[in-house]
Design an enzyme around this catalytic site. Structure first.
Site, PDB file in Angstrom:
ATOM      1  N   LYS A  40       2.547  -0.437  -4.699  1.00 14.29           N
ATOM      2  CA  LYS A  40       2.750  -0.077  -3.287  1.00 14.29           C
ATOM      3  C   LYS A  40       2.309  -1.192  -2.346  1.00 14.29           C
ATOM      4  CE  LYS A  40      -1.732   0.905  -2.136  1.00 14.29           C
ATOM      5  NZ  LYS A  40      -2.483   0.733  -0.878  1.00 14.29           N
ATOM      6  N   ASP A  56       1.348   7.110  -1.602  1.00 13.82           N
ATOM      7  CA  ASP A  56       0.639   5.890  -1.230  1.00 13.82           C
ATOM      8  C   ASP A  56       1.605   4.831  -0.721  1.00 13.82           C
ATOM      9  OD1 ASP A  56      -1.610   4.376  -0.850  1.00 13.82           O
ATOM     10  OD2 ASP A  56      -2.101   4.136  -2.963  1.00 13.82           O
ATOM     11  N   THR A 103       1.386   3.076   3.001  1.00 13.59           N
ATOM     12  CA  THR A 103       1.142   1.636   3.083  1.00 13.59           C
ATOM     13  C   THR A 103       2.314   0.892   3.712  1.00 13.59           C
ATOM     14  OG1 THR A 103      -0.093   1.915   1.021  1.00 13.59           O
ATOM     15  CG2 THR A 103       0.257  -0.322   1.759  1.00 13.59           C
ATOM     16  N   ASN A 127      -1.382  -4.941   4.006  1.00 14.22           N
ATOM     17  CA  ASN A 127      -0.204  -5.510   3.350  1.00 14.22           C
ATOM     18  C   ASN A 127       1.029  -5.403   4.245  1.00 14.22           C
ATOM     19  OD1 ASN A 127      -1.162  -6.116   0.417  1.00 14.22           O
ATOM     20  ND2 ASN A 127      -2.011  -4.115   0.891  1.00 14.22           N
ATOM     21  N   GLU A 137      -4.634  -7.122  -1.000  1.00 17.41           N
ATOM     22  CA  GLU A 137      -4.461  -7.139  -2.454  1.00 17.41           C
ATOM     23  C   GLU A 137      -3.058  -7.517  -2.902  1.00 17.41           C
ATOM     24  OE1 GLU A 137      -6.388  -7.048  -4.897  1.00 17.41           O
ATOM     25  OE2 GLU A 137      -8.201  -5.896  -4.465  1.00 17.41           O
TER      26      GLU A 137
END
Length: 330
Positions: free
Chosen positions: A190, A243, A247, A255, A280
């Site tokens: 994700k 998720d 996101t 992100n 990440e």
């Protein structure tokens, strides 16, 4: 329910979990790697850099001593960034508290080993029961007590049954699952797809294009989860679709905001230089593509993001390449 919980990692997510668990009556310790930062948080009762405005209850202990944090813990929550997880797990292994399970709270894939978080910890802590706490959760909303849900994934039913009452708290609903690998893959993919969704937004391509990209992202994730032996229900659930939607659309997503900046022509280096937290998806994108290739799984969105982050392609070329893919059945 009473119980002793150690949270390893004083980032925004680790701090939010520690605060809410302590508010719910758990005996909680929060570990920060840097002694000066641990002391600052302990004195000010605030993680001002990463979770400003949230007051830590005085029952919550903050320490840089891992042995002290984990002493007699019933569960240890590992909330450190995935790229540093290997080192932290190895460092705290000698003082691991008996049979306490390790609960993975970070999302991504180790760029050096291509391992998921639970696989990394299994190497450092052989024999320790493993679980993951994952789902559509922004740290600042959890800390504020806003309603949310998450997946508690563990292959061992007894571990799930023991952890659910310990880690659940008011307005935070847990859904047990046996699919640890599928839940972990959802948490990794994700972040990468959210970068692509941000690029679409930054380029001004419209809501239709973003919705199409998110939907195809779910298809990519489902193929990958099934190839890894996971369940399609996991990809369609909180740790997958849930998720992913959060996101790809939430304003607090690092992100997604990175993708927007790249779509607008900013450089990766400039965006990352101005951030305190970890994004990440940057390290995860090439690792995700490499791991999928080992299973013969094609991930066109993730591949395009990896090419953009490596400087092999531009944001505009990324979008055009995805739009120009050959027609095939959904």
């Amino acid at each position: 329910m009473s119980g002793r919980v150690a949270v390893i990692g004083a980032g925004a997510w680790g701090t939010a979990l520690a605060v809410r668990l302590a508010d719910a009556g758990r005996d909680v310790s929060l570990w920060a790697r840097d002694p000066r930062r641990a002391a600052e948080i302990a004195v000010t009762r605030e993680n001002a850099r990463l979770l400003p405005g949230v007051t830590l209850p005085y029952s919550l202990r903050v320490t840089a001593d891992a042995a002290e944090a984990m002493a007699r813990a019933d569960a240890v929550l590992l909330a450190v960034p995935v790229q540093g997880l290997r080192g932290v797990a190895a460092a705290i292994a000698p003082c691991w508290p008996g049979v306490a399970p390790a609960v993975l709270c970070a999302k991504g894939i180790d760029a050096g080993t291509l391992r998921l978080p639970h696989e990394t910890v299994a190497d450092a802590l052989p024999g320790v029961s493993l679980a993951a706490l994952t789902g559509p959760n922004f740290a600042h909303e959890i800390a504020a007590g806003l309603p949310a849900a998450a997946v508690l994934a563990a292959p061992d039913e007894a571990v799930r049954d023991a952890l659910a009452p310990l880690l659940g708290f008011p307005r935070f609903r847990l859904y047990p699952s046996p699919d640890l690998a599928g839940a972990a893959l959802g948490g990794a993919a994700k972040n990468v797809i959210a970068i692509a969704a941000g690029v679409v937004e930054g380029l001004g391509l419209g809501e239709n294009a973003r919705a199409a990209l998110i939907t195809r992202g779910v298809a990519e994730l489902t193929r990958f989860v099934l190839a890894e032996g996971g369940r399609s229900e996991t990809a369609a659930g909180l740790s997958g679709l849930g998720d992913l939607v959060l996101t790809c659309t939430g304003g607090a997503s690092r992100n997604h905001s990175l993708g927007i900046a790249l779509g607008r022509g900013e450089t990766l280096e400039a965006v990352l230089a101005g951030r305190a937290g970890v994004t990440e998806g940057v390290a995860t994108a090439p690792a995700l593509v490499s791991r999928a290739a080992g299973h013969g799984v094609e991930l066109p969105i993730a591949e395009a993001v990896a090419a953009l982050l490596a400087g092999r392609d531009t944001a505009r070329a990324l979008a055009e390449a995805l739009l120009a893919r050959s027609i095939r059945g959904e």
